[in-house]
Structures are given as structure tokens and as C-alpha cells.
Design an enzyme around this catalytic site. Structure first.
Site, PDB file in Angstrom:
ATOM      1  N   ARG A 196       0.824  -1.195  -0.083  1.00  0.00           N
ATOM      2  CA  ARG A 196       0.012  -0.018  -0.011  1.00  0.00           C
ATOM      3  C   ARG A 196       0.717   1.394  -0.030  1.00  0.00           C
ATOM      4  O   ARG A 196       0.588   2.152   0.520  1.00  0.00           O
ATOM      5  CB  ARG A 196      -1.024  -0.019   0.990  1.00  0.00           C
ATOM      6  CG  ARG A 196      -1.911  -1.348   1.286  1.00  0.00           C
ATOM      7  CD  ARG A 196      -2.862  -1.652   0.093  1.00  0.00           C
ATOM      8  NE  ARG A 196      -3.874  -0.605   0.322  1.00  0.00           N
ATOM      9  CZ  ARG A 196      -5.094  -0.564   0.728  1.00  0.00           C
ATOM     10  NH1 ARG A 196      -5.339  -1.988   1.457  1.00  0.00           N
ATOM     11  NH2 ARG A 196      -5.979   0.140   0.723  1.00  0.00           N
ATOM     12  N   ARG A 208      -2.856   6.557   0.673  1.00  0.00           N
ATOM     13  CA  ARG A 208      -3.399   7.874   1.444  1.00  0.00           C
ATOM     14  C   ARG A 208      -2.397   8.681   2.314  1.00  0.00           C
ATOM     15  O   ARG A 208      -2.684   9.656   2.871  1.00  0.00           O
ATOM     16  CB  ARG A 208      -4.646   7.572   1.885  1.00  0.00           C
ATOM     17  CG  ARG A 208      -5.791   7.385   1.118  1.00  0.00           C
ATOM     18  CD  ARG A 208      -7.030   7.221   1.865  1.00  0.00           C
ATOM     19  NE  ARG A 208      -6.824   5.798   2.615  1.00  0.00           N
ATOM     20  CZ  ARG A 208      -7.865   5.005   3.255  1.00  0.00           C
ATOM     21  NH1 ARG A 208      -8.969   5.699   3.526  1.00  0.00           N
ATOM     22  NH2 ARG A 208      -7.467   3.959   3.694  1.00  0.00           N
ATOM     23  N   ARG A 246      -6.094  12.314  -5.863  1.00  0.00           N
ATOM     24  CA  ARG A 246      -7.599  11.820  -5.410  1.00  0.00           C
ATOM     25  C   ARG A 246      -8.607  12.811  -5.359  1.00  0.00           C
ATOM     26  O   ARG A 246      -9.728  12.660  -6.225  1.00  0.00           O
ATOM     27  CB  ARG A 246      -7.333  10.939  -4.369  1.00  0.00           C
ATOM     28  CG  ARG A 246      -8.784  10.383  -3.943  1.00  0.00           C
ATOM     29  CD  ARG A 246      -8.348   9.618  -2.638  1.00  0.00           C
ATOM     30  NE  ARG A 246      -9.467   8.800  -2.288  1.00  0.00           N
ATOM     31  CZ  ARG A 246     -10.543   9.026  -1.643  1.00  0.00           C
ATOM     32  NH1 ARG A 246     -10.752  10.374  -1.525  1.00  0.00           N
ATOM     33  NH2 ARG A 246     -11.701   8.149  -1.229  1.00  0.00           N
ATOM     34  N   ASP A 277      -7.001  -1.996  -7.523  1.00  0.00           N
ATOM     35  CA  ASP A 277      -7.485  -2.501  -6.268  1.00  0.00           C
ATOM     36  C   ASP A 277      -7.798  -3.943  -6.611  1.00  0.00           C
ATOM     37  O   ASP A 277      -8.093  -4.432  -7.954  1.00  0.00           O
ATOM     38  CB  ASP A 277      -8.777  -1.900  -5.847  1.00  0.00           C
ATOM     39  CG  ASP A 277      -8.987  -2.380  -4.351  1.00  0.00           C
ATOM     40  OD1 ASP A 277      -8.335  -1.602  -3.576  1.00  0.00           O
ATOM     41  OD2 ASP A 277      -9.651  -3.085  -4.280  1.00  0.00           O
ATOM     42  N   TYR A 297     -15.373 -10.464  -0.330  1.00  0.00           N
ATOM     43  CA  TYR A 297     -16.120  -9.123  -0.423  1.00  0.00           C
ATOM     44  C   TYR A 297     -17.358  -9.592  -1.384  1.00  0.00           C
ATOM     45  O   TYR A 297     -18.395  -8.943  -1.078  1.00  0.00           O
ATOM     46  CB  TYR A 297     -15.096  -8.335  -1.302  1.00  0.00           C
ATOM     47  CG  TYR A 297     -14.142  -7.900  -0.204  1.00  0.00           C
ATOM     48  CD1 TYR A 297     -14.382  -6.816   0.865  1.00  0.00           C
ATOM     49  CD2 TYR A 297     -13.020  -8.556  -0.182  1.00  0.00           C
ATOM     50  CE1 TYR A 297     -13.323  -6.157   1.633  1.00  0.00           C
ATOM     51  CE2 TYR A 297     -12.065  -7.937   0.795  1.00  0.00           C
ATOM     52  CZ  TYR A 297     -12.347  -6.772   1.560  1.00  0.00           C
ATOM     53  OH  TYR A 297     -11.488  -6.336   2.752  1.00  0.00           O
TER      54      TYR A 297
HETATM   55  O1  CP3 Z   1       0.119   1.012  -2.923  1.00  0.00           O
HETATM   56  C1  CP3 Z   1      -0.665  -0.018  -3.123  1.00  0.00           C
HETATM   57  O2  CP3 Z   1      -0.236  -1.076  -2.685  1.00  0.00           O
HETATM   58  C2  CP3 Z   1      -1.363  -0.023  -4.714  1.00  0.00           C
HETATM   59  C3  CP3 Z   1      -2.419  -0.334  -4.656  1.00  0.00           C
HETATM   60  C4  CP3 Z   1      -3.602  -1.139  -3.644  1.00  0.00           C
HETATM   61  C5  CP3 Z   1      -4.784  -0.658  -3.208  1.00  0.00           C
HETATM   62  N1  CP3 Z   1      -5.466  -1.710  -2.485  1.00  0.00           N
HETATM   63  C6  CP3 Z   1      -5.137   0.797  -3.585  1.00  0.00           C
HETATM   64  C7  CP3 Z   1      -6.194   1.142  -2.512  1.00  0.00           C
HETATM   65  C8  CP3 Z   1      -3.757  -2.477  -3.356  1.00  0.00           C
HETATM   66  C9  CP3 Z   1      -2.450  -3.634  -3.624  1.00  0.00           C
HETATM   67  C10 CP3 Z   1      -4.567  -2.732  -2.685  1.00  0.00           C
HETATM   68  C11 CP3 Z   1      -5.060  -4.229  -2.233  1.00  0.00           C
HETATM   69  C12 CP3 Z   1      -6.262  -4.675  -1.487  1.00  0.00           C
HETATM   70  N2  CP3 Z   1      -7.477  -3.876  -1.707  1.00  0.00           N
HETATM   71  C13 CP3 Z   1      -6.428  -5.429  -0.657  1.00  0.00           C
HETATM   72  C14 CP3 Z   1      -5.435  -6.516  -0.009  1.00  0.00           C
HETATM   73  C15 CP3 Z   1      -4.439  -5.882   0.704  1.00  0.00           C
HETATM   74  C16 CP3 Z   1      -4.983  -5.511   2.089  1.00  0.00           C
HETATM   75  O3  CP3 Z   1      -4.540  -4.291   2.716  1.00  0.00           O
HETATM   76  O4  CP3 Z   1      -5.512  -6.339   2.802  1.00  0.00           O
HETATM   77  C17 CP3 Z   1      -7.662  -5.478   0.010  1.00  0.00           C
HETATM   78  C18 CP3 Z   1      -8.480  -6.175   1.105  1.00  0.00           C
HETATM   79  C19 CP3 Z   1      -8.364  -4.163  -0.772  1.00  0.00           C
HETATM   80  C20 CP3 Z   1     -10.045  -3.693  -0.802  1.00  0.00           C
HETATM   81  C21 CP3 Z   1      -9.844  -2.531  -0.100  1.00  0.00           C
HETATM   82  N3  CP3 Z   1      -9.619  -1.442  -0.923  1.00  0.00           N
HETATM   83  C22 CP3 Z   1     -10.464  -1.866   0.832  1.00  0.00           C
HETATM   84  C23 CP3 Z   1     -10.999  -2.783   2.126  1.00  0.00           C
HETATM   85  C24 CP3 Z   1     -10.295  -0.610   0.827  1.00  0.00           C
HETATM   86  C25 CP3 Z   1     -11.022   0.470   1.872  1.00  0.00           C
HETATM   87  C26 CP3 Z   1     -10.183   0.711   3.033  1.00  0.00           C
HETATM   88  C27 CP3 Z   1      -8.739   1.129   2.757  1.00  0.00           C
HETATM   89  O5  CP3 Z   1      -7.727   0.232   2.996  1.00  0.00           O
HETATM   90  O6  CP3 Z   1      -8.652   2.011   2.450  1.00  0.00           O
HETATM   91  C28 CP3 Z   1     -10.089  -0.191  -0.350  1.00  0.00           C
HETATM   92  C29 CP3 Z   1      -9.521   0.903  -0.880  1.00  0.00           C
HETATM   93  C30 CP3 Z   1      -8.244   1.373  -1.417  1.00  0.00           C
HETATM   94  N4  CP3 Z   1      -7.436   0.800  -2.280  1.00  0.00           N
HETATM   95  C31 CP3 Z   1      -7.651   2.636  -1.145  1.00  0.00           C
HETATM   96  C32 CP3 Z   1      -6.174   2.542  -1.908  1.00  0.00           C
HETATM   97  C33 CP3 Z   1      -5.104   3.718  -2.106  1.00  0.00           C
HETATM   98  C34 CP3 Z   1      -7.889   3.808  -0.401  1.00  0.00           C
HETATM   99  C35 CP3 Z   1      -8.871   4.665  -1.142  1.00  0.00           C
HETATM  100  C36 CP3 Z   1      -8.778   6.008  -0.944  1.00  0.00           C
HETATM  101  O7  CP3 Z   1      -8.203   6.870  -1.555  1.00  0.00           O
HETATM  102  O8  CP3 Z   1      -9.845   6.348  -0.019  1.00  0.00           O
END
Ligand code: CP3
Length: 341
Positions: free
Chosen positions: A23, A27, A36, A73, A147
Site C-alpha cells: 500500500r 493515502r 485523488r 485494487d 467481498y
Molecule cells: O500501494 C498499493 O499497494 C497499490 C494499490 C492497492 C490498493 N489496494 C489501493 C487502494 C492494493 C495492492 C490494494 C489491495 C487491497 N484492496 C487489498 C489487499 C491488501 C490489504 O490491504 O489487505 C484489499 C483487502 C483491498 C480492498 C479495499 N480497497 C478496501 C478494504 C479498501 C478500503 C479501506 C482501505 O484500506 O482504504 C480499499 C480502498 C483502497 N485501495 C484505497 C487505496 C489507495 C483507499 C482509497 C482512498 O483513496 O480512499
């Protein structure tokens, strides 16, 4: 393009330890939050290849990590399978209809949703500095299914876990569809220029041992086998978060090239239990990075020492927390790069 991270994932021993953070594109970076806001939301950003590439490269420009993870994502796959996907502010992702109420067959697949993601990979690959590895990724079938079934995240993944016992054939059909899509999707990323791919299994830890074999190991083994036939030289990193004592079986039976390890495992135990020579990735607690106490440097050294006898990619045990100060990330990088083993 070879580089320290790719070489390490391929098992080459090295005095230097490559580093990237799960990640890392997100953010905790002010430049991410700004972009964003200007795009209106997360999904708008993820489907805008130019902007998504910019976000992918932000942590490389700022910190010089050894790998760039595609900004996208794991829920793009359910979106392409035809579920509606929304990221509501402060609530996390929502998918509809949820598969407790609807069947997969009732959805209208939209495979064109993968195209902008592939374009992001192509753009990034062109713009990345030499030696920095382009990482693609997808969610594991189990984690994505949790999910798709519940329509949202949950603390204990109860909807999918209950479905696994109540109607295993129904869950199997969902898992099979995700396996097929994940092979297509990862293969598309590789063709677009991803040099290694990671499979995120964030909820692997919620399953009992027999269920873990069925819903985590078996589907991941199918993905790894299919990818190896098409792309034999591309390393696959498996990250079965929370797998605990089931990690060695996962490492042996899925065929992944490298494993990501979360912070709950003692790296000395991991180093003893994994197959000899298998590359390992991890496993600093993201909350220690957030807190930034003196323990940070000590823990970094302990992890580096524990994994000194096998190829090691430094990383966190899970994604970086969005409140993490930039200065703590800089301290982490200095500690890893300055380590004299
Ligand atoms: O830097 C990176 O790793 C690049 C991209 C990336 C994102 N999500 C961007 C994202 C990756 C590899 C993920 C993986 C992801 N997404 C997982 C597996 C890894 C983990 O953290 O467990 C899961 C379960 C998700 C599903 C998901 N996406 C959730 C539950 C959420 C909301 C909660 C949160 O963690 O923010 C997201 C949103 C998300 N995916 C954001 C980002 C940057 C935040 C969105 C925002 O800008 O508000």
C-alpha cells in the site's frame, strides 16, 4: 529489466536487501490525497491510466523504493465480473448485488474494465527508472470471494465462511470464476509489463485448517500453475496474511516463488520452517512504523538478521497505515539500506 528486487525474487543471494511497502501508493502521501481529490474518488483515479500511473510512481519518486506496485485494487475483478462497485467515504468498498442474494450468472460481465489497468502498467513500465521492478497484483480467490459474497468487508468474513459449510458447491463456483479471471487479469498485467505479481490473501487467516487447504491453497495453486505455463519466468509472490502455522504448507503446495509474511510470525521461525532458499518478504509491523519509537530500528535489524541466510525482500507485515508520518518511512529506509549484516 533486472534489478535488486527481481533478482531477489528469483532467488539470487545479495548483500543488499530490496525494499518496497504494501500500500505504498496511497493515502499517507499528501501528493496522493491531492490527486485523488482532483479526480473525485478512488475508482475514478484507478481507471484513469495517466493518473494511476502517476500515483504508482509517487512513492518511487519520493523514496526510491526497489519496486513499484501498480495502483489499482483487488476489487477490480468483481467489477469486471459484473458487480457494481463503490467506495463510499469512510465506509470502505460496497459490491452489489451481493452473492448471498444473487448468482454469478445473473451478472453481466464487463471484461473491458481491465483495459485501463493494463494501460497503467504499460505507462509505468515506460517511465520507471532502470532497475526498479514493476509489480502487478490481484486478490486471492478466497479474499475476493469474501467481498463478493458479503458485498462489503467484515471483521470475521462470516458470510463466506458460513457459505463454505452451508453450500460448498456455491462457493466453489464463485472461487472457480475468480480463479479464471485472476489468471486472465494477471496474465494481462504481465503482458503489459509487470515483472512480478503478488497475490494478496488478506483474509487467509480466518479459515480452519481443512478449509484453508480447500479455499486458499488449492485455488492459488491453480493460478500459479496456469501462470507458470504462460509466463514461466515471472515470479509470483503469495501473501497469505494470518496463515500462521499453515504458512509452510502454503509455501510448499501452492508453487509460489516467494511468500509474504505478516508481523504476527517470528521471522526466526519463518526462516527455519520455509523451504531452503525460498525468497521471503516482510515483516515489520505497520503500527511500529506508524508509532516510530526507538524499537523501529531494532526491529528492522532483528528481521534483517533473521532472514540473512535466504533471499529477503524487506516489507511490512501488512499495508502501511494512512496516518504514518513520512519521516518514519524515511527512517525505515535508512535503517534497511544502512544495515551491515
Ligand atoms: O500501494 C498499493 O499497494 C497499490 C494499490 C492497492 C490498493 N489496494 C489501493 C487502494 C492494493 C495492492 C490494494 C489491495 C487491497 N484492496 C487489498 C489487499 C491488501 C490489504 O490491504 O489487505 C484489499 C483487502 C483491498 C480492498 C479495499 N480497497 C478496501 C478494504 C479498501 C478500503 C479501506 C482501505 O484500506 O482504504 C480499499 C480502498 C483502497 N485501495 C484505497 C487505496 C489507495 C483507499 C482509497 C482512498 O483513496 O480512499
Amino acid at each position: 529489466m533486472p534489478g535488486l528486487l527481481l533478482d531477489t525474487l528469483n532467488g539470487a543471494p545479495s548483500a543488499k536487501v530490496p525494499l518496497w511497502l504494501m500500500r505504498q501508493a496511497g493515502r499517507y502521501l499528501p501528493e496522493y490525497r491531492e490527486l485523488r481529490a482532483s479526480k473525485g474518488g478512488f475508482l475514478e483515479l484507478a481507471y484513469d491510466s495517466e493518473a494511476a500511473c502517476e500515483v504508482t510512481l509517487q512513492p518511487i519518486d519520493r523514496f526510491g523504493f526497489d519496486g513499484a506496485i501498480l495502483f489499482s485494487d483487488i476489487l477490480i475483478v468483481p467489477h469486471a465480473l459484473g458487480q457494481k462497485l463503490e467506495f463510499l467515504a469512510g465506509e470502505g468498498p460496497k459490491l452489489s448485488p451481493r452473492l448471498v442474494d444473487a448468482t454469478l450468472e445473473s451478472l453481466a460481465p464487463a471484461p473491458e474494465r481491465y483495459e485501463p489497468i493494463y494501460e497503467t502498467v504499460r505507462l509505468c513500465r515506460k517511465r520507471l527508472p532502470e532497475g526498479v521492478t514493476m509489480l502487478g497484483f490481484a486478490g486471492s480467490p478466497w479474499t475476493v470471494a469474501t467481498y463478493m459474497v458479503a458485498g462489503e468487508g467484515s471483521r470475521d468474513q462470516h458470510e463466506a465462511r458460513a457459505l463454505a459449510y452451508r453450500d460448498p458447491a456455491a462457493l466453489q463456483a464463485i472461487i472457480d470464476a475468480i480463479v479464471e479471471q485472476t489468471v486472465t487479469y494477471l496474465s494481462g498485467q504481465i503482458q503489459a509489463g509487470a515483472e512480478a505479481v503478488q497475490i494478496f490473501d488478506s483474509w487467509a487467516g480466518s479459515l480452519a485448517p481443512d478449509e484453508f487447504e480447500k479455499w486458499v491453497i488449492a485455488p492459488n495453486a491453480r493460478i500459479v500453475t496456469a501462470l507458470a505455463e504462460m509466463h514461466p519466468d515471472i515470479p509470483v509472490i503469495g501473501f497469505p496474511k494470518g496463515s500462521g502455522e499453515k504458512l509452510p504448507a502454503y509455501a510448499r503446495e501452492t508453487g509460489v516463488k516467494a511468500v509474504g509474511v505478516d508481523e504476527t510470525l517470528d521471522p526466526r521461525w519463518v526462516a527455519r520452517e520455509l523451504p531452503d532458499g525460498m525468497p521471503v518478504q516482510g515483516n515489520l509491523d505497520p503500527l511500529l512504523l506508524l508509532a516510530g519509537s526507538d524499537e523501529l530500528e531494532k526491529r528492522v535489524a532483528a528481521i534483517l538478521e533473521a532472514f540473512a541466510d535466504r533471499p529477503h525482500v524487506f516489507n511490512l507485515g501488512h499495508g502501511i497505515d494512512r496516518r504514518t508520518p513520512i519521516a518514519h518511512v524515511e527512517r525505515l529506509i535508512a535503517a534497511v539500506r544502512g544495515w551491515q549484516g
